[in-house]
Scaffold this motif. Sequence first.
Motif, PDB file in Angstrom:
ATOM      1  N   PHE A  89      63.456  45.059  60.619  1.00 35.73           N
ATOM      2  CA  PHE A  89      64.231  44.045  59.882  1.00 35.73           C
ATOM      3  C   PHE A  89      65.052  43.571  61.057  1.00 35.73           C
ATOM      4  O   PHE A  89      65.644  44.253  62.085  1.00 35.73           O
TER       5      PHE A  89
ATOM      6  N   SER B 221      64.194  49.748  62.370  1.00 36.99           N
ATOM      7  CA  SER B 221      63.096  50.154  61.405  1.00 36.99           C
ATOM      8  C   SER B 221      63.580  51.964  61.172  1.00 36.99           C
ATOM      9  O   SER B 221      64.358  52.286  61.879  1.00 36.99           O
TER      10      SER B 221
ATOM     11  N   ILE C  22      61.982  51.826  56.174  1.00 32.10           N
ATOM     12  CA  ILE C  22      62.523  50.693  56.276  1.00 32.10           C
ATOM     13  C   ILE C  22      61.632  50.052  57.291  1.00 32.10           C
ATOM     14  O   ILE C  22      61.525  50.436  58.299  1.00 32.10           O
TER      15      ILE C  22
ATOM     16  N   SER D  20      74.303  48.638  55.473  1.00 33.18           N
ATOM     17  CA  SER D  20      73.841  48.665  53.802  1.00 33.18           C
ATOM     18  C   SER D  20      72.374  49.022  53.673  1.00 33.18           C
ATOM     19  O   SER D  20      72.258  49.816  52.604  1.00 33.18           O
ATOM     20  N   LYS D  21      71.507  48.874  54.485  1.00 35.69           N
ATOM     21  CA  LYS D  21      70.286  49.547  54.678  1.00 35.69           C
ATOM     22  C   LYS D  21      70.174  50.923  54.698  1.00 35.69           C
ATOM     23  O   LYS D  21      69.097  51.768  54.056  1.00 35.69           O
TER      24      LYS D  21
END
Length: 328
Positions: free
Chosen positions: A29, A16, A26, A43-44
């Motif tokens: 995940f 995160s 974020i 990519s995040k």
Amino acid sequence: MIYVGIDIAKLNHFASAISSEGEILIEPFKFTNDADGFHLLASKLDSFDKTSTNIGLESTAHYGDNLVRYLVAELYKVCVLNPIKTSQLRKNNIRKTKTDKVDTYVIAKTLMMQDDLSFVSFYDLDMMDLKALGRFRQKTIKQRTRLNIRLTTYVDQVFPEIQYFFKSSLHQNSVYALLKKAPSPNEIASMHMTHLANLLKVNSHGHFTKEQAKELRVLAQKSVGANDSAISIQITQTIQQIELPDSQLDKIEAEMTNIMKFNDSVIMTIPGIGYINGGMIFGEIGDIHRFSNPNKLLAFAGLDPSVYQSCNFQDKTTRMSKCDSRVL
């Protein structure tokens, strides 16, 4: 500044991101511990500036090593945190909630609260390699030592007189070559003299002569050792086991030497320090600049004196603490 917290596990990691104001950028995940998972994480993070993004993860055995190497190669700023630091913040949670997702926030907040962050560099990765190689070398040497003792025990039972011939040590190439070919006195005594003399000469680089080979055969003929085929098999098998660590050590030390030459450390200017012991010291210490004074380095090595004091009593016979790196 953006702080990314990653909770490391064996198969799946969680991550995160929060801002320096505590805003969640974020949500936590999950991503897998493989190339696809690493690309998903990247990519995040693509929308963030790498220079203003700090990534933190706990030091958890070897599970996070590949991710650290990947992120450093992608030029991210990565900080490996001591779990003690995150544990202190986790204890402040009134609800005592602990999940992988919550841990990502804890790691990110711990990262944000640190005054002086130390980021992993390519140099640190080399030190990690040196540390791993140095410790594996220590284990390999211990393994070889146990095998040497075992071989000596077997030879004492089969051919005790051989120690009078090979006075320096049983553990040399000429002895191994001889015992692999003829692991019992009877087999040595029945060897053709030319064959025996040539075997000793070649494997000792000309040290043993034909006359000495005759002396060895006489010792074998008069030996009181047990003519036991079971022990003979154990001798040949143990020698093969000893030769494996020997070849492993050659490769380990060659790689350590290459790393030390590449980094061209000042430690090599110290008299008596070679590439191997210098590499082991460097691997355990890591970046020496993280120690603000010599006393901290001594404490890290476990060489600092322990202190025992109570009321008016002061122990005058203190010993070294020896509470950290055994290798050092």
